[in-house]
Design an enzyme around this catalytic site. Sequence first.
Site, PDB file in Angstrom:
ATOM      1  N   SER A 183      33.529  40.034  31.739  1.00 21.69           N
ATOM      2  CA  SER A 183      33.361  38.697  32.293  1.00 21.69           C
ATOM      3  C   SER A 183      32.257  37.944  31.543  1.00 21.69           C
ATOM      4  CB  SER A 183      33.070  38.812  33.796  1.00 21.69           C
ATOM      5  OG  SER A 183      33.150  37.578  34.449  1.00 21.69           O
ATOM      6  N   ASP A 270      44.241  37.862  36.983  1.00 20.75           N
ATOM      7  CA  ASP A 270      42.822  37.501  37.043  1.00 20.75           C
ATOM      8  C   ASP A 270      42.721  36.019  37.401  1.00 20.75           C
ATOM      9  OD1 ASP A 270      40.135  36.884  36.600  1.00 20.75           O
ATOM     10  OD2 ASP A 270      39.969  38.199  34.866  1.00 20.75           O
ATOM     11  N   HIS A 307      40.260  40.621  38.530  1.00 19.10           N
ATOM     12  CA  HIS A 307      39.168  40.321  37.600  1.00 19.10           C
ATOM     13  C   HIS A 307      38.306  41.534  37.259  1.00 19.10           C
ATOM     14  CE1 HIS A 307      36.222  37.999  35.473  1.00 19.10           C
ATOM     15  NE2 HIS A 307      35.262  38.331  36.301  1.00 19.10           N
TER      16      HIS A 307
END
Length: 333
Positions: A183, A270, A307
């Site tokens: 991320s 995601d 995610h």
Amino acid sequence: MKRTCCITSSFFAIILFLIFIVIPIVFRYSPSLQRGMIFLNYVRMPSSVNYSHPEKYGIRGTRNFHIKTNDNMTLGVWHVLPRNLLEKYENDNSTYEQLLSHGEPIVIYMHGNSGTRANEHRVQLYHVLQDINCHVIAVDYRSYADSTDVEVSELGVVTDAMEMFRWVHKRANGTPIFGWGHSLGTGIGAHAYSLLEKEGLYPNGLILEAPFTKMSDEIREYPLTKIHRLLPWFEFFIIEPVEKNNIIFDTETNLMNTKMPILILHARDDIVIPYQLGEKLYKHLLESRKNVITELVLYDKHFKYGHKHICKDKELGNRTRKFINESINNASQ
């Protein structure tokens, strides 16, 4: 009834005024709010962590320690031993540092925003890497966890990632070193490792889990900005102030001239960072980097990895080991 309708209409008018006028104005003129919403360094889940005892979080063979950066920041770190070294060295913390030169690949983990190195999905990934006989170095940047509590910035967290690599490199004695960013950590890792290459320090590879192209693109695609995107003042109130606050994380540009092998992992379901951004980054790197390993793995929606749960992929260890071996073999040619 007429009065009730008027009250209801007034209520919704106030709500709309707050959402579309007040919030954008406050965001534009509050750099600290911008940093807080992007880095989420104040979110500590779990709220109370005993970093000195990683075994409480189900990790065997892990040493807690701290390093000092050149700008006098203290960073909290966990070092997880490879599984093949557990039997002999698990209970001897004094050997951990020198074991970095034992020969097993080293993976430096750079987490995303919010939380700490002790978050559950991060610990699950450490297990995966441990099981394929890699050292794991999990670092908390400044302002996170038990690291020095200062105002967070892109420059600061990138500096920390570079310092962590240098610390490992000095002790690795030629052992392959890889980065793994998740991320926001993909933006941190890409920026840091591109600068390291310019210094003549070459990572053996970089794994990007749920990456984005640049921060401005991610803000445009983020679910919470959806209701603001169509407004004519969106760029002025939301995008421009973040860039002026030096929060850029331009991964496309940072990686375009790098030599390190890159593996991108992204789940199609995601909703935080849409997989299209990871796919776009992959295509950009294929075009801008010639004769360099660049791979993409997209996970179908039915896996429900979202995610942060690619760590649940049963083949992740094999995929990672294959990438590591290919990268090492390619470097030796």
